[in-house]
Design a protein around this motif. Structure first.
Motif, PDB file in Angstrom:
ATOM      1  N   LYS A  69       4.968   9.544   0.541  1.00 30.84           N
ATOM      2  CA  LYS A  69       6.087   8.778  -0.020  1.00 30.84           C
ATOM      3  C   LYS A  69       5.628   7.956  -1.216  1.00 30.84           C
ATOM      4  N   TRP A  70       4.510   7.256  -1.049  1.00 28.06           N
ATOM      5  CA  TRP A  70       4.023   6.422  -2.139  1.00 28.06           C
ATOM      6  C   TRP A  70       3.509   7.251  -3.303  1.00 28.06           C
ATOM      7  N   ALA A  71       2.960   8.421  -3.013  1.00 28.73           N
ATOM      8  CA  ALA A  71       2.506   9.293  -4.088  1.00 28.73           C
ATOM      9  C   ALA A  71       3.686   9.726  -4.953  1.00 28.73           C
ATOM     10  N   VAL A  72       4.798  10.060  -4.325  1.00 32.05           N
ATOM     11  CA  VAL A  72       6.003  10.431  -5.080  1.00 32.05           C
ATOM     12  C   VAL A  72       6.473   9.253  -5.913  1.00 32.05           C
ATOM     13  N   ARG A  73       6.565   8.079  -5.306  1.00 28.50           N
ATOM     14  CA  ARG A  73       7.028   6.888  -6.022  1.00 28.50           C
ATOM     15  C   ARG A  73       6.151   6.604  -7.244  1.00 28.50           C
ATOM     16  N   LEU A  74       4.864   6.656  -7.052  1.00 23.50           N
ATOM     17  CA  LEU A  74       3.948   6.327  -8.137  1.00 23.50           C
ATOM     18  C   LEU A  74       3.933   7.401  -9.207  1.00 23.50           C
ATOM     19  N   LEU A  75       4.021   8.651  -8.804  1.00 20.31           N
ATOM     20  CA  LEU A  75       4.017   9.740  -9.773  1.00 20.31           C
ATOM     21  C   LEU A  75       5.245   9.662 -10.672  1.00 20.31           C
ATOM     22  N   VAL A  76       6.386   9.367 -10.103  1.00 24.36           N
ATOM     23  CA  VAL A  76       7.616   9.246 -10.884  1.00 24.36           C
ATOM     24  C   VAL A  76       7.552   8.035 -11.804  1.00 24.36           C
ATOM     25  N   ALA A  77       6.955   6.953 -11.329  1.00 22.27           N
ATOM     26  CA  ALA A  77       6.964   5.694 -12.081  1.00 22.27           C
ATOM     27  C   ALA A  77       5.874   5.596 -13.130  1.00 22.27           C
ATOM     28  N   ASP A  84      -4.930  14.093  -9.425  1.00 17.40           N
ATOM     29  CA  ASP A  84      -4.547  14.091  -8.020  1.00 17.40           C
ATOM     30  C   ASP A  84      -5.349  13.060  -7.228  1.00 17.40           C
ATOM     31  N   SER A  85      -6.624  12.924  -7.558  1.00 19.75           N
ATOM     32  CA  SER A  85      -7.453  11.954  -6.836  1.00 19.75           C
ATOM     33  C   SER A  85      -7.010  10.526  -7.127  1.00 19.75           C
ATOM     34  N   GLU A  86      -6.654  10.237  -8.370  1.00 13.80           N
ATOM     35  CA  GLU A  86      -6.158   8.901  -8.728  1.00 13.80           C
ATOM     36  C   GLU A  86      -4.829   8.623  -8.041  1.00 13.80           C
ATOM     37  N   LEU A  87      -3.962   9.625  -8.039  1.00 15.35           N
ATOM     38  CA  LEU A  87      -2.654   9.474  -7.409  1.00 15.35           C
ATOM     39  C   LEU A  87      -2.798   9.160  -5.926  1.00 15.35           C
ATOM     40  N   VAL A  88      -3.621   9.916  -5.245  1.00 13.06           N
ATOM     41  CA  VAL A  88      -3.798   9.706  -3.807  1.00 13.06           C
ATOM     42  C   VAL A  88      -4.425   8.341  -3.534  1.00 13.06           C
ATOM     43  N   ALA A  89      -5.416   7.953  -4.326  1.00 15.31           N
ATOM     44  CA  ALA A  89      -6.063   6.649  -4.127  1.00 15.31           C
ATOM     45  C   ALA A  89      -5.070   5.506  -4.321  1.00 15.31           C
ATOM     46  N   GLN A  90      -4.251   5.594  -5.374  1.00 19.29           N
ATOM     47  CA  GLN A  90      -3.261   4.553  -5.620  1.00 19.29           C
ATOM     48  C   GLN A  90      -2.187   4.539  -4.543  1.00 19.29           C
ATOM     49  N   ALA A  91      -1.796   5.714  -4.071  1.00 20.10           N
ATOM     50  CA  ALA A  91      -0.786   5.795  -3.016  1.00 20.10           C
ATOM     51  C   ALA A  91      -1.315   5.179  -1.726  1.00 20.10           C
ATOM     52  N   GLU A  92      -2.569   5.445  -1.407  1.00 23.54           N
ATOM     53  CA  GLU A  92      -3.171   4.871  -0.201  1.00 23.54           C
ATOM     54  C   GLU A  92      -3.234   3.351  -0.302  1.00 23.54           C
ATOM     55  N   GLU A  93      -3.589   2.857  -1.498  1.00 25.42           N
ATOM     56  CA  GLU A  93      -3.667   1.404  -1.698  1.00 25.42           C
ATOM     57  C   GLU A  93      -2.288   0.752  -1.586  1.00 25.42           C
ATOM     58  N   TYR A  95       0.362   1.918  -0.046  1.00 24.08           N
ATOM     59  CA  TYR A  95       0.814   2.021   1.346  1.00 24.08           C
ATOM     60  C   TYR A  95       0.174   0.935   2.204  1.00 24.08           C
ATOM     61  N   GLN A  96      -1.136   0.738   2.045  1.00 24.51           N
ATOM     62  CA  GLN A  96      -1.823  -0.259   2.850  1.00 24.51           C
ATOM     63  C   GLN A  96      -1.368  -1.672   2.493  1.00 24.51           C
ATOM     64  N   ASP A  97      -1.140  -1.934   1.214  1.00 30.44           N
ATOM     65  CA  ASP A  97      -0.631  -3.246   0.801  1.00 30.44           C
ATOM     66  C   ASP A  97       0.705  -3.539   1.472  1.00 30.44           C
ATOM     67  N   ARG A  98       1.580  -2.535   1.493  1.00 30.91           N
ATOM     68  CA  ARG A  98       2.884  -2.743   2.120  1.00 30.91           C
ATOM     69  C   ARG A  98       2.746  -2.997   3.611  1.00 30.91           C
ATOM     70  N   GLN A  99       1.881  -2.219   4.278  1.00 26.24           N
ATOM     71  CA  GLN A  99       1.675  -2.420   5.705  1.00 26.24           C
ATOM     72  C   GLN A  99       1.098  -3.806   5.989  1.00 26.24           C
TER      73      GLN A  99
END
Length: 201
Positions: A69-77, A84-93, A95-99
């Motif tokens: 979900k976060w990967a889609v949000r970040l990729l669009v924005a 791909d590695s940057e996208l996944v790393a940012q999405a993980e970060e 996601y964890q910030d939100r949690q």
């Protein structure tokens, strides 16, 4: 021209193909989502960008649902290409910030973060949505309007609900100082939430 959809106490900003729910009390946003762009895309461009992002992220293997979900949000924005590695790393970060933010609300500030409370909040917030427009956004995600609002955007609503419930406690613990303007005061309250997040890590 920016596309704004006003929803009872919530501003939904469609900019750069990104759904972002911002509560009127201006919850501190800890994700990497931009709140404004000078030249936001049209509705057609937005839906196309979402569809492309969904397709791209769908090709990545091994992503958990929340990370996808976060990967889609970040990729669009994103204004710049992401590997791909940057996208996944940012999405993980993100996601964890939100949690972490939601955990602090529940565990430190004793906010009732039950699904029932969040659903009730969503129902209040979406009573006056531009349904036709929102359905096009939901469709671009491959979702029904209900699934988009109550599942895909659940964490955004939960975040804004948490801020609404926490804000009184924060204001009581950290009152506005003499000469402090509203924006500076909000920033200081944001820092308190962030500090609690940092302490729990």
């Amino acid at each position: 021209m920016k596309k704004w959809v006003i929803v009872i106490g919530t501003i939904v900003l469609i900019a750069g193909g990104l759904m972002f729910f911002q509560h009127r009390s201006e919850a501190p946003e800890v994700s990497q989502e931009p709140q404004e762009m000078d030249e936001p895309m049209s509705e057609a461009e937005t839906t196309a960008a979402i569809e492309q992002a969904m397709d791209h992220v769908g090709e990545l293997e091994g992503l958990e649902e929340g990370i996808e979900k976060w990967a889609v949000r970040l990729l669009v924005a994103s204004d710049e290409p992401l590997s791909d590695s940057e996208l996944v790393a940012q999405a993980e970060e993100a996601y964890q910030d939100r949690q972490d933010a939601l955990d602090v609300a529940e565990e430190i500030y004793d906010v009732d973060m039950s699904e029932g409370r969040i659903y009730a909040f969503i129902e209040q917030e979406v009573e006056q949505i531009d349904e036709a427009f929102m359905e096009s956004i939901a469709s671009a995600h491959g979702l029904s309007l209900e699934a988009f609002l109550y599942d895909w955007e659940y964490d955004h609503f939960a975040y804004n609900y948490a801020w609404r419930e926490m804000s009184t406690q924060l204001e009581e613990a950290f009152p506005m100082e003499e000469g402090e303007d509203a924006e500076a005061y909000r920033d200081r309250l944001r820092e308190q939430w962030q500090n609690k997040m940092d302490e729990t890590r």
